[in-house]
Design a protein around this motif. Sequence first.
Motif, PDB file in Angstrom:
ATOM      1  N   ALA A 176       7.999  18.304  -9.123  1.00  0.00           N
ATOM      2  CA  ALA A 176       8.867  17.295  -9.745  1.00  0.00           C
ATOM      3  C   ALA A 176       8.046  16.161 -10.337  1.00  0.00           C
ATOM      4  CB  ALA A 176       9.871  16.764  -8.725  1.00  0.00           C
ATOM      5  N   PHE A 177       6.990  15.758  -9.622  1.00  0.00           N
ATOM      6  CA  PHE A 177       6.119  14.704 -10.146  1.00  0.00           C
ATOM      7  C   PHE A 177       5.311  15.199 -11.338  1.00  0.00           C
ATOM      8  CE2 PHE A 177       1.736  13.008 -10.054  1.00  0.00           C
ATOM      9  CZ  PHE A 177       2.014  11.737 -10.569  1.00  0.00           C
ATOM     10  N   GLU A 228       9.225   7.913  -0.332  1.00  0.00           N
ATOM     11  CA  GLU A 228       9.327   9.375  -0.178  1.00  0.00           C
ATOM     12  C   GLU A 228       9.235  10.137  -1.499  1.00  0.00           C
ATOM     13  OE1 GLU A 228       9.233  10.912   2.824  1.00  0.00           O
ATOM     14  OE2 GLU A 228       8.886   8.865   3.498  1.00  0.00           O
ATOM     15  N   THR A 229       8.800   9.468  -2.551  1.00  0.00           N
ATOM     16  CA  THR A 229       8.632  10.111  -3.851  1.00  0.00           C
ATOM     17  C   THR A 229       7.163  10.071  -4.245  1.00  0.00           C
ATOM     18  OG1 THR A 229      10.843   9.441  -4.555  1.00  0.00           O
ATOM     19  CG2 THR A 229       9.292  10.039  -6.292  1.00  0.00           C
ATOM     20  N   ILE A 230       6.621  11.204  -4.676  1.00  0.00           N
ATOM     21  CA  ILE A 230       5.218  11.242  -5.113  1.00  0.00           C
ATOM     22  C   ILE A 230       5.059  10.453  -6.406  1.00  0.00           C
ATOM     23  CG2 ILE A 230       3.368  12.734  -5.972  1.00  0.00           C
ATOM     24  CD1 ILE A 230       4.325  14.903  -4.082  1.00  0.00           C
ATOM     25  N   VAL A 231       4.052   9.574  -6.421  1.00  0.00           N
ATOM     26  CA  VAL A 231       3.784   8.765  -7.613  1.00  0.00           C
ATOM     27  C   VAL A 231       2.351   8.955  -8.119  1.00  0.00           C
ATOM     28  CG1 VAL A 231       5.535   7.022  -7.073  1.00  0.00           C
ATOM     29  CG2 VAL A 231       3.198   6.743  -6.185  1.00  0.00           C
ATOM     30  N   ALA A 232       1.522   9.703  -7.373  1.00  0.00           N
ATOM     31  CA  ALA A 232       0.144   9.959  -7.790  1.00  0.00           C
ATOM     32  C   ALA A 232      -0.396  11.140  -6.986  1.00  0.00           C
ATOM     33  CB  ALA A 232      -0.738   8.736  -7.564  1.00  0.00           C
ATOM     34  N   VAL A 233      -1.284  11.919  -7.623  1.00  0.00           N
ATOM     35  CA  VAL A 233      -1.888  13.078  -6.961  1.00  0.00           C
ATOM     36  C   VAL A 233      -3.344  13.210  -7.406  1.00  0.00           C
ATOM     37  CG1 VAL A 233      -1.922  15.614  -6.838  1.00  0.00           C
ATOM     38  CG2 VAL A 233       0.247  14.412  -6.701  1.00  0.00           C
ATOM     39  N   ALA A 234      -4.187  13.595  -6.459  1.00  0.00           N
ATOM     40  CA  ALA A 234      -5.532  14.061  -6.781  1.00  0.00           C
ATOM     41  C   ALA A 234      -5.785  15.325  -5.978  1.00  0.00           C
ATOM     42  CB  ALA A 234      -6.590  13.006  -6.456  1.00  0.00           C
ATOM     43  N   MET A 286       0.838  -1.209   0.000  1.00  0.00           N
ATOM     44  CA  MET A 286       0.000   0.000   0.000  1.00  0.00           C
ATOM     45  C   MET A 286       0.870   1.254   0.000  1.00  0.00           C
ATOM     46  SD  MET A 286      -3.273  -0.576  -0.020  1.00  0.00           S
ATOM     47  CE  MET A 286      -3.971   0.891   0.732  1.00  0.00           C
ATOM     48  N   PRO A 287       0.464   2.252  -0.766  1.00  0.00           N
ATOM     49  CA  PRO A 287       1.226   3.502  -0.757  1.00  0.00           C
ATOM     50  C   PRO A 287       0.966   4.285   0.537  1.00  0.00           C
ATOM     51  CG  PRO A 287      -0.775   3.776  -2.022  1.00  0.00           C
ATOM     52  CD  PRO A 287      -0.721   2.325  -1.631  1.00  0.00           C
ATOM     53  N   THR A 288       1.837   5.220   0.813  1.00  0.00           N
ATOM     54  CA  THR A 288       1.610   6.170   1.894  1.00  0.00           C
ATOM     55  C   THR A 288       0.867   7.370   1.326  1.00  0.00           C
ATOM     56  OG1 THR A 288       3.649   5.489   2.992  1.00  0.00           O
ATOM     57  CG2 THR A 288       2.731   7.615   3.623  1.00  0.00           C
ATOM     58  N   LEU A 289      -0.267   7.721   1.941  1.00  0.00           N
ATOM     59  CA  LEU A 289      -1.053   8.863   1.490  1.00  0.00           C
ATOM     60  C   LEU A 289      -0.819  10.042   2.422  1.00  0.00           C
ATOM     61  CD1 LEU A 289      -4.508   7.271   0.581  1.00  0.00           C
ATOM     62  CD2 LEU A 289      -2.540   7.639  -0.901  1.00  0.00           C
ATOM     63  N   ARG A 290      -0.635  11.230   1.835  1.00  0.00           N
ATOM     64  CA  ARG A 290      -0.442  12.431   2.636  1.00  0.00           C
ATOM     65  C   ARG A 290      -1.223  13.585   2.027  1.00  0.00           C
ATOM     66  NH1 ARG A 290       6.150  12.445   2.879  1.00  0.00           N
ATOM     67  NH2 ARG A 290       6.439  10.363   3.783  1.00  0.00           N
ATOM     68  N   THR A 291      -1.757  14.442   2.900  1.00  0.00           N
ATOM     69  CA  THR A 291      -2.314  15.720   2.459  1.00  0.00           C
ATOM     70  C   THR A 291      -1.162  16.688   2.284  1.00  0.00           C
ATOM     71  OG1 THR A 291      -4.331  15.300   3.727  1.00  0.00           O
ATOM     72  CG2 THR A 291      -3.927  17.564   3.018  1.00  0.00           C
ATOM     73  N   LEU A 292      -1.023  17.235   1.090  1.00  0.00           N
ATOM     74  CA  LEU A 292       0.103  18.125   0.832  1.00  0.00           C
ATOM     75  C   LEU A 292      -0.079  19.458   1.551  1.00  0.00           C
ATOM     76  CD1 LEU A 292       0.844  17.460  -2.951  1.00  0.00           C
ATOM     77  CD2 LEU A 292       1.813  16.363  -0.918  1.00  0.00           C
ATOM     78  N   GLN A 293       1.030  19.993   2.040  1.00  0.00           N
ATOM     79  CA  GLN A 293       1.056  21.224   2.818  1.00  0.00           C
ATOM     80  C   GLN A 293       2.144  22.150   2.265  1.00  0.00           C
ATOM     81  OE1 GLN A 293      -1.116  21.822   5.196  1.00  0.00           O
ATOM     82  NE2 GLN A 293      -2.005  19.771   5.397  1.00  0.00           N
ATOM     83  N   PRO A 294       2.125  23.435   2.647  1.00  0.00           N
ATOM     84  CA  PRO A 294       3.244  24.294   2.271  1.00  0.00           C
ATOM     85  C   PRO A 294       4.574  23.656   2.664  1.00  0.00           C
ATOM     86  CG  PRO A 294       1.487  25.600   3.222  1.00  0.00           C
ATOM     87  CD  PRO A 294       1.075  24.161   3.386  1.00  0.00           C
ATOM     88  N   GLY A 295       5.511  23.645   1.729  1.00  0.00           N
ATOM     89  CA  GLY A 295       6.761  22.931   1.913  1.00  0.00           C
ATOM     90  C   GLY A 295       6.867  21.714   1.007  1.00  0.00           C
ATOM     91  N   ASP A 296       5.704  21.259   0.480  1.00  0.00           N
ATOM     92  CA  ASP A 296       5.681  20.095  -0.410  1.00  0.00           C
ATOM     93  C   ASP A 296       5.706  20.498  -1.886  1.00  0.00           C
ATOM     94  OD1 ASP A 296       5.513  18.168   1.643  1.00  0.00           O
ATOM     95  OD2 ASP A 296       3.343  18.470   1.811  1.00  0.00           O
ATOM     96  N   GLU A 297       5.855  21.782  -2.168  1.00  0.00           N
ATOM     97  CA  GLU A 297       5.727  22.267  -3.548  1.00  0.00           C
ATOM     98  C   GLU A 297       6.758  21.635  -4.489  1.00  0.00           C
ATOM     99  OE1 GLU A 297       4.149  25.486  -0.809  1.00  0.00           O
ATOM    100  OE2 GLU A 297       5.954  24.235  -0.878  1.00  0.00           O
ATOM    101  N   ALA A 298       8.005  21.531  -4.041  1.00  0.00           N
ATOM    102  CA  ALA A 298       9.065  21.032  -4.928  1.00  0.00           C
ATOM    103  C   ALA A 298       8.822  19.578  -5.326  1.00  0.00           C
ATOM    104  CB  ALA A 298      10.432  21.189  -4.258  1.00  0.00           C
TER     105      ALA A 298
END
Length: 290
Positions: free
Chosen positions: A17-18, A56-62, A1-13
């Motif tokens: 990149a993804f 620690e690398t983003i592989v999907a976003v919604a 299972m992937p790790t899911l996170r709500t993106l916050q300021p600081g996650d922009e880079a």
Amino acid sequence: MPTLRTLQPGDEASLEAFLLQHTDTSMFLRSNWRAAGLLDQGARFQGTYIAAYTDETIVAVAAHFWNGIIGVQAPVHLPEVVQAVVAQSGRVISGISGPATQVEATKSILGLSNRPTQLDEPEILLSLTLDDLQIPQALASAKVQCRLPHLEELELLSEWCATYNVETLGQRDTPSLRPACDRIIEARQAMAMHWVLVAGDTPVSYSAFNASLPDIVQIGGVWTPPVLRGKGYAKSVVAGSLLNARSQGVKRAILFTGDNNQAAQAVYRGIGFLPTGEKYGLVLFEETQA
């Protein structure tokens, strides 16, 4: 299972990149976070972003944006990020955008496959390197001029926006449509993200960027009143907007249009756009179902 996170300021880079790996189908996602950041307080262009991580690398976003549209860029783990972002945002779903196959899958994941839509068709993606822009003769010879609208023209452009939404996006001409278009036109004017083509002093065509980045812009909202069509005005207004973007260092432009809209495709091909081979998905649900 992937790790899911709500993106916050600081996650922009890490988000950028993804998304850069999927530039042509991520314009709304990229443009919106750059315009409004990653906090979600319901303001224009803001949204809740959920990312799936592997090592620690983003592989999907919604993302679920202020206007109810879900944006997806999830070649893997689509169900996880889509279900999480809807649960997190608490918003009504007004539409879905992203790569066509992912948009279709998202409808199924959320149980929306049978919900009435005002627009639901795969769109053809067209791309142009701005060094290859072909400038129409009428624009090159100054027979017509492309410029930022004047304040006294905004009321007319709001009328055009409403007509465009009914004709192209399948919206109903309800009492809420014109005020919504007023807000759209005002926002585009404030951000200098739209253009009017004038012949003499008369506005004859319109174009906007619905997503704008330092490297690439996405064209939307192109509109010529029916009585003025067939005169090459759409080619000139889009070309004029792209000449402006090119002067500011933008390298590429992208747009999507209906698979069966041969007239629009001819306009864009006429100034140098070519199909990318990808399909874009845009679903707008009937307002009455909200």
